[in-house]
Write a protein that holds these residues in place. Structure first.
Motif, PDB file in Angstrom:
ATOM      1  N   LEU A 147       0.824  -1.211   0.000  1.00 42.64           N
ATOM      2  CA  LEU A 147       0.000   0.000   0.000  1.00 42.64           C
ATOM      3  C   LEU A 147       0.856   1.258   0.000  1.00 42.64           C
ATOM      4  O   LEU A 147       0.539   2.240  -0.670  1.00 42.64           O
ATOM      5  CB  LEU A 147      -0.947  -0.006   1.198  1.00 42.64           C
ATOM      6  N   ARG A 148       1.942   1.249   0.750  1.00 42.14           N
ATOM      7  CA  ARG A 148       2.844   2.398   0.796  1.00 42.14           C
ATOM      8  C   ARG A 148       3.499   2.618  -0.563  1.00 42.14           C
ATOM      9  O   ARG A 148       3.597   3.755  -1.046  1.00 42.14           O
ATOM     10  CB  ARG A 148       3.910   2.171   1.874  1.00 42.14           C
TER      11      ARG A 148
ATOM     12  N   GLN B 203       0.869   4.042  -2.916  1.00 37.92           N
ATOM     13  CA  GLN B 203       0.629   5.455  -2.619  1.00 37.92           C
ATOM     14  C   GLN B 203       1.757   6.331  -3.170  1.00 37.92           C
ATOM     15  O   GLN B 203       1.504   7.375  -3.775  1.00 37.92           O
ATOM     16  CB  GLN B 203       0.501   5.658  -1.119  1.00 37.92           C
ATOM     17  N   ARG B 204       2.985   5.911  -2.968  1.00 32.65           N
ATOM     18  CA  ARG B 204       4.127   6.689  -3.478  1.00 32.65           C
ATOM     19  C   ARG B 204       4.114   6.754  -5.001  1.00 32.65           C
ATOM     20  O   ARG B 204       4.422   7.797  -5.585  1.00 32.65           O
ATOM     21  CB  ARG B 204       5.433   6.089  -2.983  1.00 32.65           C
TER      22      ARG B 204
ATOM     23  N   ILE C  55       1.461   6.539  -7.013  1.00 31.96           N
ATOM     24  CA  ILE C  55       0.378   7.430  -7.432  1.00 31.96           C
ATOM     25  C   ILE C  55       0.751   8.881  -7.173  1.00 31.96           C
ATOM     26  O   ILE C  55       0.549   9.751  -8.024  1.00 31.96           O
ATOM     27  CB  ILE C  55      -0.934   7.053  -6.724  1.00 31.96           C
ATOM     28  N   ASP C  56       1.321   9.162  -6.000  1.00 34.10           N
ATOM     29  CA  ASP C  56       1.721  10.527  -5.668  1.00 34.10           C
ATOM     30  C   ASP C  56       2.781  11.054  -6.627  1.00 34.10           C
ATOM     31  O   ASP C  56       2.704  12.198  -7.087  1.00 34.10           O
ATOM     32  CB  ASP C  56       2.237  10.609  -4.239  1.00 34.10           C
TER      33      ASP C  56
END
Length: 56
Positions: free
Chosen positions: A16-17, A20-21, A23-24
């Protein structure tokens, strides 16, 4: 045997991390590349070129 109908699959925290990174970073890259163009589209009267198109 666990059925996929009765239990919800879980993703690991590290996955998940990383997601998220990713996508960011993609969004940050997109906004750096196209941010001025998008901003100019939504506020055309603040740009000098758009003022030349104004007929009144």
């Amino acid at each position: 045997m666990t059925s996929w109908l009765t239990s919800f699959p879980q993703l690991s925290d590290s996955l998940l991390r990383a997601l998220q990174r990713s996508i960011d970073n993609g969004f940050r890259s997109f906004t750096r590349s196209y941010g001025d163009l998008i901003e100019g589209f939504f506020s055309p009267w603040t740009k000098p070129l758009a003022r030349q198109w104004c007929l009144w």
